[in-house]
Design an enzyme around this catalytic site. Structure first.
Site, PDB file in Angstrom:
ATOM      1  N   GLY A   1      41.084  42.106  32.883  1.00 46.02           N
ATOM      2  CA  GLY A   1      40.830  43.501  33.252  1.00 46.02           C
ATOM      3  C   GLY A   1      41.987  44.421  32.912  1.00 46.02           C
ATOM      4  O   GLY A   1      41.889  45.638  33.078  1.00 46.02           O
TER       5      GLY A   1
ATOM      6  N   SER B   1      39.416  38.187  28.986  1.00 43.68           N
ATOM      7  CA  SER B   1      38.315  38.242  29.960  1.00 43.68           C
ATOM      8  C   SER B   1      37.312  37.096  29.770  1.00 43.68           C
ATOM      9  O   SER B   1      37.382  36.334  28.806  1.00 43.68           O
ATOM     10  CB  SER B   1      37.577  39.566  29.809  1.00 43.68           C
ATOM     11  OG  SER B   1      36.790  39.518  28.630  1.00 43.68           O
ATOM     12  N   CYS B   2      36.358  37.036  30.678  1.00 44.36           N
ATOM     13  CA  CYS B   2      35.326  35.991  30.636  1.00 44.36           C
ATOM     14  C   CYS B   2      34.505  36.072  29.348  1.00 44.36           C
ATOM     15  O   CYS B   2      34.305  35.067  28.657  1.00 44.36           O
ATOM     16  CB  CYS B   2      34.418  36.105  31.854  1.00 44.36           C
ATOM     17  SG  CYS B   2      33.882  37.792  32.210  1.00 44.36           S
TER      18      CYS B   2
ATOM     19  N   HIS C   1      34.600  44.188  23.578  1.00 43.84           N
ATOM     20  CA  HIS C   1      34.746  42.732  23.442  1.00 43.84           C
ATOM     21  C   HIS C   1      35.234  42.306  22.054  1.00 43.84           C
ATOM     22  O   HIS C   1      36.053  41.388  21.946  1.00 43.84           O
ATOM     23  CB  HIS C   1      33.418  42.051  23.774  1.00 43.84           C
ATOM     24  CG  HIS C   1      32.883  42.470  25.110  1.00 43.84           C
ATOM     25  ND1 HIS C   1      31.993  43.521  25.262  1.00 43.84           N
ATOM     26  CD2 HIS C   1      33.153  42.034  26.348  1.00 43.84           C
ATOM     27  CE1 HIS C   1      31.724  43.695  26.548  1.00 43.84           C
ATOM     28  NE2 HIS C   1      32.414  42.810  27.228  1.00 43.84           N
TER      29      HIS C   1
ATOM     30  N   HIS D   1      26.704  35.868  32.289  1.00 42.91           N
ATOM     31  CA  HIS D   1      26.466  36.707  31.106  1.00 42.91           C
ATOM     32  C   HIS D   1      25.692  35.873  30.084  1.00 42.91           C
ATOM     33  O   HIS D   1      25.765  34.642  30.096  1.00 42.91           O
ATOM     34  CB  HIS D   1      27.778  37.089  30.408  1.00 42.91           C
ATOM     35  CG  HIS D   1      28.780  37.790  31.257  1.00 42.91           C
ATOM     36  ND1 HIS D   1      28.556  39.015  31.832  1.00 42.91           N
ATOM     37  CD2 HIS D   1      30.055  37.464  31.588  1.00 42.91           C
ATOM     38  CE1 HIS D   1      29.647  39.409  32.479  1.00 42.91           C
ATOM     39  NE2 HIS D   1      30.572  38.484  32.355  1.00 42.91           N
TER      40      HIS D   1
ATOM     41  N   GLN E   1      30.909  33.858  34.543  1.00 35.29           N
ATOM     42  CA  GLN E   1      32.062  34.773  34.530  1.00 35.29           C
ATOM     43  C   GLN E   1      33.110  34.471  35.590  1.00 35.29           C
ATOM     44  O   GLN E   1      34.291  34.735  35.400  1.00 35.29           O
ATOM     45  CB  GLN E   1      31.555  36.220  34.672  1.00 35.29           C
ATOM     46  CG  GLN E   1      31.101  36.634  36.072  1.00 35.29           C
ATOM     47  CD  GLN E   1      29.720  36.132  36.457  1.00 35.29           C
ATOM     48  OE1 GLN E   1      28.995  35.608  35.620  1.00 35.29           O
ATOM     49  NE2 GLN E   1      29.330  36.306  37.713  1.00 35.29           N
TER      50      GLN E   1
HETATM   51  P1  NAD Z   1      38.209  40.559  42.976  1.00 37.35           P
HETATM   52  O1  NAD Z   1      37.967  41.947  43.410  1.00 37.35           O
HETATM   53  O2  NAD Z   1      37.218  39.507  43.313  1.00 37.35           O
HETATM   54  O3  NAD Z   1      39.606  40.063  43.526  1.00 37.35           O
HETATM   55  C1  NAD Z   1      40.764  40.853  43.425  1.00 37.35           C
HETATM   56  C2  NAD Z   1      41.639  40.552  44.629  1.00 37.35           C
HETATM   57  O4  NAD Z   1      42.859  41.294  44.508  1.00 37.35           O
HETATM   58  C3  NAD Z   1      40.977  40.984  45.937  1.00 37.35           C
HETATM   59  O5  NAD Z   1      41.204  39.964  46.903  1.00 37.35           O
HETATM   60  C4  NAD Z   1      41.731  42.272  46.298  1.00 37.35           C
HETATM   61  O6  NAD Z   1      41.796  42.471  47.695  1.00 37.35           O
HETATM   62  C5  NAD Z   1      43.102  41.971  45.739  1.00 37.35           C
HETATM   63  N1  NAD Z   1      43.921  43.172  45.491  1.00 37.35           N
HETATM   64  C6  NAD Z   1      43.556  44.474  45.517  1.00 37.35           C
HETATM   65  N2  NAD Z   1      44.620  45.262  45.267  1.00 37.35           N
HETATM   66  C7  NAD Z   1      45.679  44.439  45.086  1.00 37.35           C
HETATM   67  C8  NAD Z   1      47.046  44.645  44.801  1.00 37.35           C
HETATM   68  N3  NAD Z   1      47.552  45.881  44.660  1.00 37.35           N
HETATM   69  N4  NAD Z   1      47.862  43.564  44.664  1.00 37.35           N
HETATM   70  C9  NAD Z   1      47.372  42.312  44.793  1.00 37.35           C
HETATM   71  N5  NAD Z   1      46.075  42.056  45.083  1.00 37.35           N
HETATM   72  C10 NAD Z   1      45.239  43.102  45.206  1.00 37.35           C
HETATM   73  O7  NAD Z   1      38.441  40.646  41.397  1.00 37.35           O
HETATM   74  P2  NAD Z   1      38.248  39.486  40.352  1.00 37.35           P
HETATM   75  O8  NAD Z   1      36.831  39.485  39.914  1.00 37.35           O
HETATM   76  O9  NAD Z   1      38.864  38.238  40.848  1.00 37.35           O
HETATM   77  O10 NAD Z   1      39.069  40.070  39.126  1.00 37.35           O
HETATM   78  C11 NAD Z   1      40.457  39.899  39.025  1.00 37.35           C
HETATM   79  C12 NAD Z   1      40.873  40.075  37.576  1.00 37.35           C
HETATM   80  O11 NAD Z   1      40.241  39.053  36.802  1.00 37.35           O
HETATM   81  C13 NAD Z   1      40.469  41.393  36.920  1.00 37.35           C
HETATM   82  O12 NAD Z   1      41.432  41.731  35.962  1.00 37.35           O
HETATM   83  C14 NAD Z   1      39.163  41.050  36.249  1.00 37.35           C
HETATM   84  O13 NAD Z   1      38.854  41.906  35.178  1.00 37.35           O
HETATM   85  C15 NAD Z   1      39.469  39.653  35.756  1.00 37.35           C
HETATM   86  N6  NAD Z   1      38.301  38.822  35.527  1.00 37.35           N
HETATM   87  C16 NAD Z   1      37.246  38.855  36.380  1.00 37.35           C
HETATM   88  C17 NAD Z   1      36.153  38.074  36.111  1.00 37.35           C
HETATM   89  C18 NAD Z   1      34.942  38.115  36.972  1.00 37.35           C
HETATM   90  O14 NAD Z   1      33.845  38.011  36.465  1.00 37.35           O
HETATM   91  N7  NAD Z   1      35.060  38.259  38.264  1.00 37.35           N
HETATM   92  C19 NAD Z   1      36.130  37.235  35.005  1.00 37.35           C
HETATM   93  C20 NAD Z   1      37.251  37.171  34.180  1.00 37.35           C
HETATM   94  C21 NAD Z   1      38.330  37.980  34.450  1.00 37.35           C
END
Ligand code: NAD
Length: 364
Positions: free
Chosen positions: A136, A165-166, A220, A245, A325
């Site tokens: 992200g 990313s995923c 992407h 996806h 994902q």
């Molecule tokens: P999420 O919202 O499930 O988890 C994020 C966590 O970080 C939450 O627990 C939130 O409370 C916490 N958080 C918020 N602000 C914060 C801060 N300032 N410092 C530390 N922690 C904080 O999000 P996610 O889906 O796990 O995504 C996390 C990253 O992984 C993003 O960059 C996302 O793009 C990437 N990503 C997500 C996916 C997916 O499908 N979920 C897949 C691949 C990559």
């Protein structure tokens, strides 16, 4: 720049065993900043490795996920120092704040929401710890973008790495294998994206199909190019589903292969699983139903390619794959840690990671 260097299943015991193993010398000490969808899975995966351990995880608020982290044996820290007392008021024991945690680790895996990782980076620089960021974030947040198959060696010894990313991970694994074996002239791919993750209750797309974006290309293709040198254009749509996806790929190879040769190449790679419609895998719902029987949280770390979809028409390769994902980037985070500390070669690291997560052990 960081100054300090280091010294199969997931279950409720994941954190407890890692605490014990963290006392042993020579392991890479890992912090997870943001114990959400990706963070909790990376924490459990790190706990399963012999050469690294989880020192602590962070949460921003004292909710059920914070309680679950403690129950699993992870030491909990407040991600936002000003909110530390909220945890005490809620009766959840914390060990300190993210600043305290950073003092104790060699590397932080930032799993905070998109764009927040870049805001967190100055903390990591100040503490002198290496950091992994997630997809992200913009590519510029790190020295290199990472996919284990395509560019493990680029991350060797690096201080800041972004795991793509995923969708990019799913595309890159397949395209790397096709490129290595048959060469690639160009790729055209369509991403049909799950609108949100299953836990999300604040946003979503209830009844529509959203071109995302409407203009070409979707991000992407350029993102794949941060890890693999390939001519690619992508388009993407969001649809009202949360499970996986789906990618529809059209690849113009340099050397036109037979379908069986393509399937053979894909099936030799443990991080790719193949499924057949005739076995009942008629949709992502069925793939997830299968995964519910074989993996914790139905996590599928592998690409899920429909074998029946692989075709060669007028010299072009077609295939359809599904990507879980929530899980696909987890093994890549583990391999990125090993590369950054130069612990193992690509082959060694991927093998260790695969074994620990049960990748390569199951077939659909
Ligand atoms: P999420 O919202 O499930 O988890 C994020 C966590 O970080 C939450 O627990 C939130 O409370 C916490 N958080 C918020 N602000 C914060 C801060 N300032 N410092 C530390 N922690 C904080 O999000 P996610 O889906 O796990 O995504 C996390 C990253 O992984 C993003 O960059 C996302 O793009 C990437 N990503 C997500 C996916 C997916 O499908 N979920 C897949 C691949 C990559």
């Amino acid at each position: 720049m960081p100054k300090r260097k280091s010294s199969s299943k997931t279950s409720l015991k994941a954190g407890k065993s890692s605490k014990k193993s963290c006392r042993k010398r020579g392991k890479v000490k890992v912090a997870i900043n943001g114990y959400g969808t990706i963070g909790k899975r990376v924490a459990d995966a790190v706990s399963l490795q012999k050469d690294m351990c989880v020192v602590g995880v962070t949460k921003t608020k004292p909710d059920f996920e914070a309680r679950m982290a403690v129950k699993k044996g992870y030491k909990l820290y407040a991600a936002i120092p000003e909110r530390a007392e909220l945890f005490e008021r809620a009766g959840i024991e914390i060990e300190g704040t993210i600043d305290d945690l950073l003092e104790k680790v060699d590397i932080v895996v930032d799993c905070s929401p998109g764009k927040i990782g870049a805001e967190n980076k100055p903390k990591y620089e100040k503490a002198g710890v290496k950091a992994i960021f997630q997809g992200g974030e913009k590519a510029g947040v790190a020295e290199v973008s990472f996919n284990a198959l395509a560019c493990y060696d680029k991350a060797l010894g690096k201080d800041y790495v972004r795991v793509v990313s995923c969708n990019t991970t799913g595309l890159t694994r397949v395209l790397y294998l096709i490129k290595e074996n048959f060469g690639i002239e160009k790729v055209r791919a369509t991403m049909i994206r799950r609108v949100v993750d299953p836990k999300e209750d604040k946003k979503g797309l209830v009844n529509g199909i959203m071109p995302n974006p409407i203009t070409l290309p979707s991000h992407h293709g350029p993102d794949v190019q941060t890890v693999l040198d390939v001519d690619i254009t992508t388009v993407a749509f969001k649809v009202p589903t949360t499970l996986m996806h789906v990618h529809s790929l059209n690849i113009v190879p340099k050397e036109v292969p037979k379908v069986d040769d393509i399937v053979d190449v894909l099936e030799k790679e443990p991080r790719i699983l193949t499924f057949e419609e005739s076995d009942g895998f008629t949709s992502t719902a069925k793939i997830i139903e299968w995964a519910r029987e074989v993996r914790m949280r139905y996590d599928i770390f592998e690409n899920c390619v429909w074998r029946d979809s692989v075709a060669v028409v007028d010299g072009e390769i077609y295939l359809t794959q599904a990507i879980h994902q929530e899980a696909i980037v987890v093994p890549e985070n583990i391999d990125a840690i090993r590369a950054m500390f130069e612990l193992k070669s690509r082959e060694e690291s991927m093998e260790l990671t695969n074994k620990s997560l049960g990748i390569g052990e199951i077939r659909a």
